[in-house]
Motif scaffolding. Structure first.
Motif, PDB file in Angstrom:
ATOM      1  N   PHE A 429       0.814  -1.089   0.009  1.00 37.41           N
ATOM      2  CA  PHE A 429       0.121   0.161   0.080  1.00 37.41           C
ATOM      3  C   PHE A 429       0.881   1.319   0.118  1.00 37.41           C
ATOM      4  O   PHE A 429       0.717   2.118  -0.856  1.00 37.41           O
ATOM      5  CB  PHE A 429      -0.825  -0.033   1.087  1.00 37.41           C
ATOM      6  CG  PHE A 429      -1.934   1.237   1.498  1.00 37.41           C
ATOM      7  CD1 PHE A 429      -2.921   1.188   0.574  1.00 37.41           C
ATOM      8  CD2 PHE A 429      -1.532   2.459   2.292  1.00 37.41           C
ATOM      9  CE1 PHE A 429      -3.665   2.541   0.505  1.00 37.41           C
ATOM     10  CE2 PHE A 429      -2.359   3.391   2.165  1.00 37.41           C
ATOM     11  CZ  PHE A 429      -3.357   3.448   1.578  1.00 37.41           C
ATOM     12  N   ASP A 430       1.882   1.277   0.791  1.00 39.96           N
ATOM     13  CA  ASP A 430       2.762   2.297   0.832  1.00 39.96           C
ATOM     14  C   ASP A 430       3.399   2.728  -0.286  1.00 39.96           C
ATOM     15  O   ASP A 430       3.855   3.984  -0.619  1.00 39.96           O
ATOM     16  CB  ASP A 430       3.973   2.307   2.166  1.00 39.96           C
ATOM     17  CG  ASP A 430       3.238   1.864   3.413  1.00 39.96           C
ATOM     18  OD1 ASP A 430       2.040   2.639   3.615  1.00 39.96           O
ATOM     19  OD2 ASP A 430       3.780   1.662   4.481  1.00 39.96           O
ATOM     20  N   SER A 431       3.689   1.530  -1.076  1.00 39.56           N
ATOM     21  CA  SER A 431       4.582   1.876  -2.285  1.00 39.56           C
ATOM     22  C   SER A 431       3.638   2.217  -3.581  1.00 39.56           C
ATOM     23  O   SER A 431       4.082   2.515  -4.747  1.00 39.56           O
ATOM     24  CB  SER A 431       5.311   0.632  -2.658  1.00 39.56           C
ATOM     25  OG  SER A 431       4.280  -0.397  -3.172  1.00 39.56           O
ATOM     26  N   MET A 432       2.484   2.287  -3.389  1.00 39.17           N
ATOM     27  CA  MET A 432       1.412   2.491  -4.583  1.00 39.17           C
ATOM     28  C   MET A 432       0.970   3.925  -4.694  1.00 39.17           C
ATOM     29  O   MET A 432       0.977   4.811  -3.805  1.00 39.17           O
ATOM     30  CB  MET A 432       0.246   1.587  -4.543  1.00 39.17           C
ATOM     31  CG  MET A 432       0.689  -0.017  -4.737  1.00 39.17           C
ATOM     32  SD  MET A 432      -0.952  -1.144  -4.745  1.00 39.17           S
ATOM     33  CE  MET A 432      -1.903  -0.641  -5.928  1.00 39.17           C
ATOM     34  N   GLN A 433       0.449   4.062  -5.581  1.00 40.64           N
ATOM     35  CA  GLN A 433      -0.101   5.419  -6.121  1.00 40.64           C
ATOM     36  C   GLN A 433      -1.407   5.607  -5.028  1.00 40.64           C
ATOM     37  O   GLN A 433      -2.075   4.285  -4.751  1.00 40.64           O
ATOM     38  CB  GLN A 433      -0.516   5.736  -7.619  1.00 40.64           C
ATOM     39  CG  GLN A 433       0.634   5.564  -8.584  1.00 40.64           C
ATOM     40  CD  GLN A 433       1.490   6.817  -8.653  1.00 40.64           C
ATOM     41  OE1 GLN A 433       0.801   7.924  -7.863  1.00 40.64           O
ATOM     42  NE2 GLN A 433       2.518   6.755  -9.229  1.00 40.64           N
TER      43      GLN A 433
END
Ligand code: NAI
Length: 464
Positions: A429-433
């Motif tokens: 989640f943290d790495s996604m747009q």
């Protein structure tokens, strides 16, 4: 010592014959194929197919009573029993194109047996074939052999499922052996029954006539695929009404008349068999002047295509009606978990639709190579070419790499390593747009937990 030859070292011929060698140390099993690379791989440390438990079996018997070779003729000459386990894909051109089974490989293998055999043989049809193929094989064998050699034909369709092939082969629900109802047919049938009953209880080795055995294989696949299409049809109703397809499947599956298996909704079935075998049944019905029967079975395939399209539309619609230049992480490319096989995988159709919508697709699958993915996506019929694939598709080494910077994550294959307890979804989640979307095409994720993290979750057969 009994000598067995298996023609065709593929997903069926390899594991099924290796299991015979594993169970019967006094039977010599030689698996032959014209494909040198495939045979080299069977003789190496890295087998050509991935199947849990297969390596152990092959490595323990290879070189003892299990051999892989391209010398088809010698293996035929030496054999008492010959399994024909070659591919029978859907015909691409000519009469019955797109529906009938292409029996060219069966015919070539049969002609080879007739040409080189110097002693009598039991020829066993292991490939999935249209009903009455054994008749054609018999005609070829008899027309090309001399009077001192006898050929008996058996039908012994294979019911293994990729991903569970070894347990399916060591503990099958049943083995079917069909023969001509003649004294010679029964004698040939007994030879094969005697092999299987070495490790399979007698009551699970079912004998019947040739034509019933051939048709039973098509019938079993048609019924299994029909269950998937039925639950997928219900998944569309669930999404529109607020019913939950997992609950509906559970409610129906606990009815002992229905049973729980093959009631999992999904993005659609794939694999080399279901579609091909149903279309084969459709073609057979048409040839028999049974158009209603043909239309009935055809609808199972139509529903499957609809499900794949419906899922793609849901992705595009949810992503604000456009995926142009958006990064979509596609987790899983194999047609199901625990196999590297991608034939007819729903992921191929999905990618093709998403490429047409100009998305950027980042694919990760634990067992499918980048080369295979690119090959599948540039196959005729997929509607794309090498240049487009290079521009729109990136193959990644891990789920995390695929998801980094992505607008959406799509679960295409139900690999265990994509489950909630295996992947760190907070990290993803943290790495996604943002907003970060998840589309669960296999119903393996925990929607409420993902929503707590902050994901927007869309699941087949669920409206929230
Ligand atoms: P495959 O394509 O993996 O293997 C077939 C092999 O036969 C290939 O390696 C090919 O090179 C070889 N071959 C073709 N003609 C030959 C010839 N004349 N001489 C020597 N080798 C030859 O196919 P797969 O998946 O093993 O399927 C084989 C049959 O079993 C098909 O009829 C299929 O419908 C049926 N089947 C497949 C199942 C599966 O899960 N893959 C399950 C049950 C049945």
């Amino acid at each position: 010592m009994v000598n067995i030859c298996c023609i065709g070292a593929g997903y069926v011929g390899g594991p099924s014959s290796a299991v015979i060698a594993y169970q019967c140390h006094d039977v010599n099993v030689t698996i032959v194929d014209l494909n040198q690379a495939r045979i080299d791989a069977w003789n190496s440390d890295k087998l050509p197919i991935y199947e849990p438990g297969l390596e152990e079996i092959v490595f323990s018997r290879r070189g003892k009573n299990l051999f892989f070779s391209t010398d088809v003729d010698q293996a035929i000459i030496d054999a008492d029993l010959i399994f024909v386990s070659v591919n029978t894909p859907t015909k691409k051109s000519g009469m019955g194109a797109g529906m009938a089974a292409d029996l060219a490989y069966i015919e070539t293998a049969t002609r080879r047996i007739a040409q080189v055999a110097t002693t009598s043989k039991v020829v066993i049809e292991k490939s999935t074939v249209p009903c009455r193929t054994a008749q054609s094989m018999r005609t070829i064998l008899e027309a090309n052999s001399n009077k001192d050699i006898r050929f008996d034909i058996l039908s012994n369709p294979e019911f293994l499922a990729e991903g569970t092939a070894i347990s399916d082969l060591t503990k099958p629900d049943r083995v079917l052996i069909g023969c001509l109802q003649t004294p010679e047919g029964f004698a040939a049938q007994k030879k094969l029954v005697d092999i299987y009953t070495r490790w399979i209880p007698q009551e699970r080795v079912i004998t019947m006539n040739l034509w019933s055995s051939e048709l039973s294989k098509l019938a079993a696949n048609a019924l299994l695929a029909q269950r998937i299409s039925s639950i997928n049809a219900l998944s569309a109703i669930c999404e529109a009404t607020g019913a939950d397809v997992d609950e509906v499947a559970y409610a129906c599956g606990t009815d002992s008349r229905i049973g729980p298996k093959f009631l999992k909704a999904s993005v659609g079935f794939g694999g080399s068999c279901f579609q091909k075998d149903i279309l084969n049944l459709v073609y057979l019905s048409e040839q028999l002047f049974l158009p209603e029967v043909a239309a009935y079975w055809k609808s199972v395939v139509t529903m499957n295509e609809y499900q794949k399209m419906r899922f793609t539309h849901r992705i595009v619609r949810t992503l604000f009606n456009t995926v142009t230049h958006k990064r979509i992480a596609l987790l899983g490319f194999a047609f199901k978990k625990d196999t590297g096989d991608t034939r007819e995988s729903a992921a191929i159709t999905l990618c093709s639709y998403l490429i047409q919508e100009h998305a950027h697709i980042a694919i990760y699958d634990p067992k499918v190579s980048a080369k295979q993915i690119k090959m599948d996506l540039t196959e005729p019929g997929v509607g794309t070419n090498e240049e487009t694939v290079d521009k729109h598709v990136e193959v990644c080494e891990s789920a995390y790499e695929a998801c980094a910077g992505a607008d959406a994550l799509v679960i295409c294959t139900e690999w265990d390593e994509f489950k909630m307890n295996q992947l760190d979804y907070q990290k993803i989640f943290d790495s996604m747009q943002k907003p970060a979307f998840i589309f669960d095409g296999r119903l393996i994720l925990d929607g409420p937990k993902l929503r707590e993290i902050g994901f927007r979750v869309e699941t087949i057969g669920k409206s929230v």
